[in-house]
Design an enzyme around this catalytic site. Structure first.
Site, short mmCIF file in Angstrom:
data_model
loop_
_atom_site.label_atom_id
_atom_site.label_comp_id
_atom_site.label_asym_id
_atom_site.label_seq_id
_atom_site.Cartn_x
_atom_site.Cartn_y
_atom_site.Cartn_z
CD GLU A 107 0.46 3.09 -17.97
OE1 GLU A 107 1.24 3.26 -18.91
OE2 GLU A 107 0.46 2.06 -17.28
N PRO A 130 0.80 -1.23 0.00
CG PRO A 130 -0.83 -1.57 1.62
CD PRO A 130 0.49 -2.11 1.13
#
Length: 747
Positions: free
Chosen positions: A713, A640
């Site tokens: 992306e 994370p």
């Protein structure tokens, strides 16, 4: 055999962080050799024509200048009329530096000065005198739209498919729709500006063997290029790239400094380094100038019934670089009437190239702003409008998504952002004398998985060395692969070292397209399983009484040991197994293959919902992004901490794309006028305020066994339209040309 997940999903610090902050990490221009020579590139000052004369006498007369290379004296290369000299080459003929006297675009490399110091080479380059015969050039896309044509097909079409066939009658249904929204969207040219500029250091060895330190997103790709172009055996070309100081797609293809450095090294039989300066970073690929038109229609209930999206992008005269720009609308929003079209205009410019979320960040801006306009016309909340048109399958292919938790992104995002407090009327929200706007948009990106190989090597001292010839362009590859390997072997991450960026390591594709974590991660898992099998076999020999009759289902790897499941006393350390063999190591090299037969029945994507607040000062036309929330559904998140950094980077770049970033060309000369970080505007710290990221975890057994999707992306694709929609909400002005500048807001 089971894998104990002690590290998967944990916010582990970057394992390469210490090396980077202390300067221990070495980049392509920091590797040295005895008697190293330095090359400086000479760039053309015209846009189209031929070199009439080129005089190098003044430069070569300087003591310490070794040679000046031009098209006249460079040695022949293999080339072999290769259409695909590298993994990322679009259809056409790749640009060949110093190939002939023709000038194809402004700042084209036309010479290389090689000297005993960089400073001397740079000065000598100013003494080279060049005369040109010029020709009329065309660099303005908007002035040449009538030359648009369909892109040529090539290998790149596999990753960048053209628009699907039209269905229904989009034009007719649009005209009869209860609610309509149309727009023309213009995206200016953008250039990659990573911190590390391009450099190649070529170490020449007796007999013509080369060891090359290159700035690249794929060491194997640079090796492929050098071997093909210079006609060398792969075993005589080694490319090493342990660290990359940012790339964003600019290092997917080998850049011309690699060619020039290898050419000079082979000719002079010396080690040579060629580095670009910041100005020269504008002398190759870029995100292409693109113009789009949208026409979307919906019925009285807000259900979309017509989608018409066309785009025209620029390309060079010698290659057909294309992007997937218009395909996304029907992937997100189902409609019975769809017309999508994409064309190219060849111009006298360098070939464009992939830049973070190529095509998607362009197309989704137009799509999501048009959807916002359609929701406004229908007087339906933007989230509610998207829920009305929600689909769990890709309408363009008819296939379901392997997972799609976009609804949960909407729920968590709207709750965290406070969306229910939004007054839907433009210009209705103010703070401290400034207009306040709230906007949102959807993001979408492919979740691909390519074959890759990895090796796991366990030493007698208990250290696990895992390797693959992939790259780490700052995404955290070193760290997440170490996490996967540590879990795969049940070992402490302190005893695991991941190595990358060397063509002597197992094959990996270029790092791009958000597929590295899945591709290399599955290769690491396969190598771990292979090593587990070998260790169990040796354990049976070493402790037959303990492991007699056991199968892979009876054991587990944990605490740097192998043990019988359900016991704590029947344990054998992994280092003891290696030591008992009398060997220094046990290793396994394996391939991680995508599940093609299973995956082909599904569409695999990551999704996001972006929420933005802006303040607009109408007197000065200034926009401030005061806060932004990006909610991302991308399978399981390995780390994370590094994942959040990836999304934050995309959000910052989205602000840059929406409000700052644009390459300015003077079309009279075909020359870029702001080729420096002084005039090429990007956000600074003062532009960045409260940014938040939420990950919605998905259970997706289709994408891969690790259930991971790439996130490189997805962090950027929805940002620019969310900002543009927030500006509309604040001001009532729909501005579709990026970047949104103060003159447009004040007009």
């Amino acid at each position: 055999m089971s894998m104990k997940n002690d590290y998967f999903g944990k916010p582990i610090n970057r394992v390469d962080g210490y090396a980077k902050v202390t300067g221990e990490a070495k980049y392509a221009a920091e590797f040295n050799a005895p008697n190293l020579l330095y090359g400086y590139i000479i760039n053309s000052t015209i846009t189209k024509g031929e070199i009439k004369t080129i005089r190098t006498e003044k430069a070569t007369a300087l003591a310490g200048v070794v040679k000046v290379f031009t098209y006249k004296n460079r040695k022949n290369t293999a080339w072999l009329d290769l259409k695909y000299a590298d993994m990322d080459a679009p259809p056409g003929i790749p640009f060949k530096p110093l190939h002939d006297k023709k000038i194809r675009y402004n700042s084209q490399p036309i010479g290389l000065v090689v000297a005993e110091s960089f400073e001397l080479a740079r000065y000598a380059a100013t003494l080279v005198e060049i005369d040109y015969d010029t020709e009329d050039h065309h660099t303005d896309l908007m002035a040449n739209l009538d030359a648009a044509r369909k892109p040529k097909k090539g290998l790149a079409s596999f990753f960048k498919p053209g628009p699907p066939k039209p269905k229904g009658n989009a034009d007719e249904v649009f005209e009869s729709s209860a609610f309509k929204a149309s727009g023309k969207f213009i995206h200016g040219m953008e250039h990659h500006n990573p911190m590390e500029m391009f450099s190649s250091t070529v170490m020449y060895e007796e007999g013509g063997k080369l060891t090359i330190y290159d700035k690249t997103q794929g060491a194997v790709n640079s090796q492929l290029y050098v071997a093909n172009v210079f006609g060398k055996s792969f075993k005589n070309v080694r490319v090493i790239s342990p660290y990359v100081g940012g790339a964003f797609g600019s290092a997917l293809r080998p850049q011309h400094q690699l060619f020039l450095a290898v050419m000079a090294s082979l000719d002079l039989k010396r080690s040579v380094r060629v580095s670009m300066n910041r100005h020269q970073m504008f002398s190759f690929g870029h995100r292409p100038y693109t113009v789009q038109d949208t026409h979307f229609g919906a019925d009285r209930a807000g259900k979309i019934q017509s989608l018409n999206h066309t785009a025209i992008g620029e390309t060079s005269r010698f290659e057909d670089y294309s992007e997937t720009v218009v395909n996304w609308a029907n992937m997100i929003y189902p409609s019975a009437n769809v017309s999508l079209d994409y064309k190219l205009v060849p111009l006298d410019v360098a070939s464009p190239m992939d830049m973070r979320a190529p095509g998607g960040v362009t197309g989704l801006h137009a799509i999501e702003c048009t959807i916002d306009e359609l929701a406004f016309a229908a007087k339906i909340d933007p989230i509610e409008f998207r829920m009305i048109n929600y689909s769990d399958h890709d309408d363009s292919s008819g296939k379901p998504y392997s997972s799609k938790d976009l609804k949960e992104c909407f729920r968590q995002g709207s709750e965290s952002f406070g969306w229910h407090k939004r007054n839907p009327e433009p210009r209705s929200m103010k703070r401290d004398g400034k207009l306040v706007g709230w906007g949102m948009a959807v993001g979408l990106w492919d979740a691909n998985h390519l074959p890759a190989r990895a090796e796991c090597l366990l030493r007698a001292d208990g250290k696990l060395i895992v390797s693959s010839a992939t790259a780490d362009i700052g995404t955290g590859t070193y760290t997440v692969m170490a996490q996967i390997a540590a879990d795969g072997m049940g070992m402490s991450i302190d005893n695991v070292e991941f190595q990358l960026g060397d063509t002597k390591m197992p094959f990996a594709p270029i790092q791009g397209g958000s597929f590295t974590a899945a591709s290399v991660g599955m290769a690491v898992k396969a190598a771990c399983l292979g090593l587990q099998g070998k260790l169990l076999k040796q354990a049976k020999k070493l402790k037959p009484e303990m492991f007699k009759g056991t199968t892979t289902d009876d054991v587990e790897f944990a605490n740097d040991s192998i043990r019988i499941k359900g016991t704590t006393d029947q344990v054998l350390s992994l280092s003891a197994i290696v030591a008992a063999t009398g060997q220094k190591e046990i290793k396994s090299r394996n391939t991680g293959f995508p599940r093609v037969l299973k995956q082909r029945k599904y569409v695999r994507c990551a999704h996001s919902a972006v929420f933005v607040e802006v303040e607009v000062d109408e007197d000065f036309g200034l926009v401030k992004v005061t806060r932004m929330l990006n909610v991302v559904a991308a399978g399981k998140i390995i780390n994370p901490k590094t994942a959040r950094s990836q999304i934050l980077g995309g959000m910052v770049w989205g602000i840059s794309k929406a409000l700052r970033e644009e390459t300015i060309m003077d079309h009279r000369f075909g020359r870029i006028m702001n080729s420096s970080l002084a005039e090429y505007h990007i956000p600074v710290n003062a532009d960045i305020n409260k940014l938040e990221v939420i990950f919605v975890e998905e259970n997706d057994t289709i994408v891969n066994d690790l259930q991971i999707k790439g996130i490189g992306e997805i962090g950027i694709v929805g940002v620019a339209p969310a900002i543009a929609n927030a500006i509309f909400h604040a001001t009532g002005k729909r501005i579709n040309n990026l970047p949104i500048t103060l003159d447009q807001l004040m007009a």
